[in-house]
Design an enzyme around this catalytic site. Structure first.
Site, PDB file in Angstrom:
ATOM      1  N   SER A 167      -1.970   3.571   2.368  1.00  0.00           N
ATOM      2  CA  SER A 167      -1.793   2.127   2.526  1.00  0.00           C
ATOM      3  C   SER A 167      -3.106   1.563   3.053  1.00  0.00           C
ATOM      4  O   SER A 167      -3.924   2.319   3.595  1.00  0.00           O
ATOM      5  CB  SER A 167      -0.673   1.865   3.550  1.00  0.00           C
ATOM      6  OG  SER A 167      -0.675   0.513   3.973  1.00  0.00           O
TER       7      SER A 167
ATOM      8  N   TYR B  53       3.758   3.513  11.550  1.00  0.00           N
ATOM      9  CA  TYR B  53       3.317   3.430  10.151  1.00  0.00           C
ATOM     10  C   TYR B  53       1.802   3.571  10.057  1.00  0.00           C
ATOM     11  O   TYR B  53       1.278   4.334   9.231  1.00  0.00           O
ATOM     12  CB  TYR B  53       3.776   2.083   9.582  1.00  0.00           C
ATOM     13  CG  TYR B  53       3.609   1.914   8.086  1.00  0.00           C
ATOM     14  CD1 TYR B  53       4.586   2.351   7.201  1.00  0.00           C
ATOM     15  CD2 TYR B  53       2.480   1.290   7.563  1.00  0.00           C
ATOM     16  CE1 TYR B  53       4.441   2.175   5.832  1.00  0.00           C
ATOM     17  CE2 TYR B  53       2.325   1.116   6.202  1.00  0.00           C
ATOM     18  CZ  TYR B  53       3.314   1.552   5.336  1.00  0.00           C
ATOM     19  OH  TYR B  53       3.160   1.375   3.984  1.00  0.00           O
TER      20      TYR B  53
END
Ligand code: NAD
Length: 256
Positions: free
Chosen positions: A138, A151
Site C-alpha cells: 500500500s 495497517y
C-alpha cells in the site's frame, strides 16, 4: 504469455485480488482463488476467461491453513508459479484506543501470512528457477497516516519482506516485488467512505471527494484492473530484472 502457469491470489474473492486474478487469467494463467464471501461468482468470472480455476478457503490468520493452501495450489496443475499476497483487512483507531485483538489480526493477515505463503512456495519456485511473488502492500508501506498504526506497520513490514525475498533470490529466476496502491474503491475503502459520510453528514459522493482530496492529487481512485496490469508486467519477460521494488500506483499520493 502465462499459459500453463498457476497463480494463487490470496483474498481474491473481492476487490483488488479479484482484479489481479482476472488480469493474470486474461494472460492465460490458471487461478487458485482464496478469500471469504461469495466464491461461485468470482469462480465463474475467472472460468469465463477460458482458464482453469480452483478455490481454497484458508483463513490467512492460521498458519496450518496457509500451509495446506500452498500444497493444494502446487498440486492442482503441477506447480505454483505466481504467488500474489493480497489478503488484507483494516481497522481505523488511535493507538491508545486500538483494540489489541485488531492489532494482532492485522499483523497476522496483512503481514505474517505473506511470510508463511512465501516460505512455503519458494523452494519449488527455486527448483524450477522461475517464480513471481507479488506483495500487495500500500502507499501505507511507504508513508504513514494517523489512526492506522497496525495497517501502516504491517504494510511497511510487507515492503521490507519484499526486499529481503528479492535479495535472497536475486541470482535466480524468482523475483519479488510490491504493489503500493493509493485509494481503490473496494469494500475495504467503502467502509471508510461510509464512516466519513456519517461523521461529516455528507452524501456518499461528497465523502469520496473528501477522502480523495485529503491524500490523492489526481482525485481519482486507482482501479483493480489497473493494478492487475502492473502485476502482469511483473510476470512478463520485461520484468525479469525488476527485483525488490515497491511500486506505487496512487494518483500522486507519495509524490507530495
Ligand atoms: P477487500 O475487502 O475488497 O478484499 C479483501 C480480500 O481479502 C477479500 O477477498 C477477503 O475475503 C479477503 N480476506 C480478508 N480476511 C481474510 C483472511 N483472514 N483470510 C483469507 N482472506 C481474507 O479489500 P481490497 O481493498 O481489495 O484489499 C486487498 C489488498 O489491497 C489488501 O491487502 C489491502 O490492504 C490492499 N490495499 C487496498 C487499498 C484500497 O484502497 N482498497 C489500498 C492499498 C492497499
Amino acid at each position: 504469455m502465462l499459459t500453463n502457469k498457476t497463480a494463487l491470489v490470496t483474498g481474491s474473492t473481492s476487490g483488488i485480488g479479484l482484479g489481479i486474478a482476472k488480469a493474470l487469467a486474461r494472460q492465460g494463467a490458471n487461478i487458485v482463488l482464496n478469500g471469504f464471501g461469495d466464491v461461485e461468482g468470482p469462480k465463474a468470472e475467472i472460468a469465463a476467461l477460458g482458464v482453469k480455476v480452483a478455490y481454497h478457503g484458508a483463513d490467512m490468520s492460521h498458519v496450518d491453513q496457509i500451509e495446506d493452501m500452498i500444497q493444494f495450489a502446487q498440486a492442482q496443475w503441477g506447480s505454483l508459479d505466481i504467488l500474489v499476497n493480497n489478503a488484507g483487512i483494516q481497522h481505523v483507531s488511535k493507538i491508545e484506543n486500538f483494540p489489541t485483538e485488531r492489532w494482532d489480526a492485522i499483523i497476522a493477515i496483512n503481514l505474517s501470512s505473506a511470510f508463511h505463503t512465501t516460505r512455503c512456495a519458494l523452494p519449488a519456485m527455486q527448483a524450477a528457477n522461475w517464480g513471481r511473488i507479488i506483495n500487495v502492500a500500500s502507499v501505507h508501506g511507504l508513508v504513514g497516516s494517523a489512526e492506522k498504526s497496525a495497517y501502516v506497520a504491517a504494510k511497511h513490514g510487507v515492503v521490507g519482506l519484499t526486499k529481503v525475498t528479492a535479495l535472497e533470490n536475486a541470482t535466480t529466476g524468482v523475483t519479488c516485488n510490491a504493489i503500493c496502491p493509493g485509494w481503490v474503491l473496494t469494500p475495504l475503502v467503502q467502509k471508510q467512505v461510509d464512516a466519513k459520510a456519517a461523521a461529516l453528514g455528507l452524501s456518499n459522493e461528497d465523502a469520496k471527494k473528501v477522502l480523495l482530496g485529503e491524500k490523492e492529487p489526481s482525485m481519482q481512485f486507482t482501479t483493480p484492473d489497473e493494478l492487475g496490469e502492473l502485476a502482469v508486467f511483473f510476470c512478463s519477460p520485461a520484468g525479469n530484472n525488476v527485483r525488490g521494488v515497491a511500486w506505487n500506483m496512487d494518483g500522486g499520493w507519495v509524490a507530495q
